[in-house]
Design a protein around this motif. Structure first.
Motif, PDB file in Angstrom:
ATOM      1  N   PHE A 142      16.419  -7.539 -73.280  1.00 52.01           N
ATOM      2  CA  PHE A 142      17.654  -7.001 -72.705  1.00 52.01           C
ATOM      3  C   PHE A 142      17.620  -6.968 -71.177  1.00 52.01           C
ATOM      4  CE2 PHE A 142      17.172  -5.084 -76.939  1.00 52.01           C
ATOM      5  CZ  PHE A 142      18.279  -5.638 -77.544  1.00 52.01           C
ATOM      6  N   GLN A 143      17.008  -7.989 -70.597  1.00 57.18           N
ATOM      7  CA  GLN A 143      17.035  -8.110 -69.145  1.00 57.18           C
ATOM      8  C   GLN A 143      18.484  -8.266 -68.705  1.00 57.18           C
ATOM      9  OE1 GLN A 143      14.531 -11.248 -67.717  1.00 57.18           O
ATOM     10  NE2 GLN A 143      12.790 -10.586 -68.933  1.00 57.18           N
ATOM     11  N   LYS A 144      18.780  -7.775 -67.508  1.00 58.92           N
ATOM     12  CA  LYS A 144      20.150  -7.850 -67.010  1.00 58.92           C
ATOM     13  C   LYS A 144      20.642  -9.294 -66.960  1.00 58.92           C
ATOM     14  CE  LYS A 144      23.191  -6.438 -63.328  1.00 58.92           C
ATOM     15  NZ  LYS A 144      23.396  -5.681 -62.127  1.00 58.92           N
ATOM     16  N   GLN A 145      19.815 -10.180 -66.449  1.00 60.42           N
ATOM     17  CA  GLN A 145      20.171 -11.590 -66.369  1.00 60.42           C
ATOM     18  C   GLN A 145      19.176 -12.410 -67.181  1.00 60.42           C
ATOM     19  OE1 GLN A 145      20.278 -12.323 -62.133  1.00 60.42           O
ATOM     20  NE2 GLN A 145      22.462 -11.886 -62.080  1.00 60.42           N
ATOM     21  N   VAL A 146      19.699 -13.415 -67.873  1.00 59.55           N
ATOM     22  CA  VAL A 146      18.880 -14.255 -68.730  1.00 59.55           C
ATOM     23  C   VAL A 146      19.068 -15.713 -68.309  1.00 59.55           C
ATOM     24  CG1 VAL A 146      18.440 -14.981 -71.112  1.00 59.55           C
ATOM     25  CG2 VAL A 146      19.205 -12.644 -70.646  1.00 59.55           C
ATOM     26  N   LYS A 147      17.953 -16.412 -68.117  1.00 62.68           N
ATOM     27  CA  LYS A 147      18.020 -17.844 -67.804  1.00 62.68           C
ATOM     28  C   LYS A 147      18.192 -18.617 -69.100  1.00 62.68           C
ATOM     29  CE  LYS A 147      15.736 -18.073 -63.428  1.00 62.68           C
ATOM     30  NZ  LYS A 147      14.958 -18.904 -62.547  1.00 62.68           N
ATOM     31  N   VAL A 148      19.114 -19.562 -69.066  1.00 58.65           N
ATOM     32  CA  VAL A 148      19.413 -20.369 -70.244  1.00 58.65           C
ATOM     33  C   VAL A 148      19.543 -21.831 -69.840  1.00 58.65           C
ATOM     34  CG1 VAL A 148      20.609 -18.501 -71.457  1.00 58.65           C
ATOM     35  CG2 VAL A 148      21.914 -20.047 -69.996  1.00 58.65           C
ATOM     36  N   SER A 149      19.450 -22.695 -70.822  1.00 60.48           N
ATOM     37  CA  SER A 149      19.699 -24.107 -70.580  1.00 60.48           C
ATOM     38  C   SER A 149      20.837 -24.566 -71.486  1.00 60.48           C
ATOM     39  CB  SER A 149      18.454 -24.948 -70.850  1.00 60.48           C
ATOM     40  OG  SER A 149      18.187 -25.011 -72.236  1.00 60.48           O
ATOM     41  N   ASP A 156      20.033 -27.791 -61.847  1.00 59.98           N
ATOM     42  CA  ASP A 156      18.616 -28.131 -61.867  1.00 59.98           C
ATOM     43  C   ASP A 156      18.086 -27.738 -63.236  1.00 59.98           C
ATOM     44  OD1 ASP A 156      15.854 -28.272 -61.655  1.00 59.98           O
ATOM     45  OD2 ASP A 156      15.778 -27.338 -59.683  1.00 59.98           O
ATOM     46  N   SER A 157      17.759 -28.729 -64.045  1.00 59.23           N
ATOM     47  CA  SER A 157      17.330 -28.448 -65.421  1.00 59.23           C
ATOM     48  C   SER A 157      16.019 -27.667 -65.494  1.00 59.23           C
ATOM     49  CB  SER A 157      17.204 -29.747 -66.215  1.00 59.23           C
ATOM     50  OG  SER A 157      16.261 -30.601 -65.612  1.00 59.23           O
ATOM     51  N   TYR A 158      15.272 -27.634 -64.406  1.00 58.77           N
ATOM     52  CA  TYR A 158      14.019 -26.882 -64.396  1.00 58.77           C
ATOM     53  C   TYR A 158      14.242 -25.395 -64.135  1.00 58.77           C
ATOM     54  CZ  TYR A 158      11.889 -31.466 -64.352  1.00 58.77           C
ATOM     55  OH  TYR A 158      11.520 -32.749 -64.675  1.00 58.77           O
ATOM     56  N   GLN A 159      15.326 -25.043 -63.444  1.00 61.32           N
ATOM     57  CA  GLN A 159      15.608 -23.640 -63.147  1.00 61.32           C
ATOM     58  C   GLN A 159      16.374 -22.949 -64.266  1.00 61.32           C
ATOM     59  OE1 GLN A 159      17.649 -23.235 -59.436  1.00 61.32           O
ATOM     60  NE2 GLN A 159      15.750 -23.071 -58.290  1.00 61.32           N
ATOM     61  N   GLY A 160      17.362 -23.610 -64.791  1.00 54.68           N
ATOM     62  CA  GLY A 160      18.210 -23.018 -65.814  1.00 54.68           C
ATOM     63  C   GLY A 160      19.323 -22.190 -65.199  1.00 54.68           C
ATOM     64  N   SER A 161      20.427 -22.118 -65.901  1.00 49.65           N
ATOM     65  CA  SER A 161      21.555 -21.299 -65.467  1.00 49.65           C
ATOM     66  C   SER A 161      21.272 -19.842 -65.829  1.00 49.65           C
ATOM     67  CB  SER A 161      22.830 -21.786 -66.138  1.00 49.65           C
ATOM     68  OG  SER A 161      23.114 -23.114 -65.749  1.00 49.65           O
ATOM     69  N   VAL A 162      22.050 -18.952 -65.250  1.00 44.66           N
ATOM     70  CA  VAL A 162      21.875 -17.526 -65.498  1.00 44.66           C
ATOM     71  C   VAL A 162      23.130 -16.970 -66.146  1.00 44.66           C
ATOM     72  CG1 VAL A 162      21.509 -15.271 -64.417  1.00 44.66           C
ATOM     73  CG2 VAL A 162      20.300 -17.278 -63.539  1.00 44.66           C
TER      74      VAL A 162
END
Length: 95
Positions: A41-48, A84-90
């Protein structure tokens, strides 16, 4: 305070009862809720895009982009794309 089953039920009921929302939106949103839970339940989650499309059973990148943009516009998520596919969207689930 960590979300509980009631929070998930409320979030799901809100989106399921919205006449602007399709099954595609619900599928994608449910995947996001699952990833949010898995992150603790982190505030922001990195996703691809690749992961979300696979889990939501999307075959079209166009449909994916349309749905994620609309979920943002409808106020269900905050979305910060990266190219950037290595960073991921948030993403952030709006409570």
């Amino acid at each position: 305070m960590l979300p509980n089953l009631s929070t998930f039920s409320e979030l799901y009921s809100k989106i399921a009862d919205d006449p602007r929302v399709t099954v595609w939106h619900i599928s994608l949103y449910t995947c996001m809720l699952n990833l949010w839970e898995q992150s603790g339940f982190q505030k922001q989650v990195k996703v691809s895009r690749k992961l979300l499309m696979a889990r939501a059973h999307f075959g079209s990148i166009t449909t994916y982009h349309k749905c994620i943009t609309q979920l943002k516009e409808l106020g269900y998520i905050l979305y910060v794309p990266t190219y950037d596919s290595y960073q991921g969207s948030v993403i952030e689930i709006v409570l």
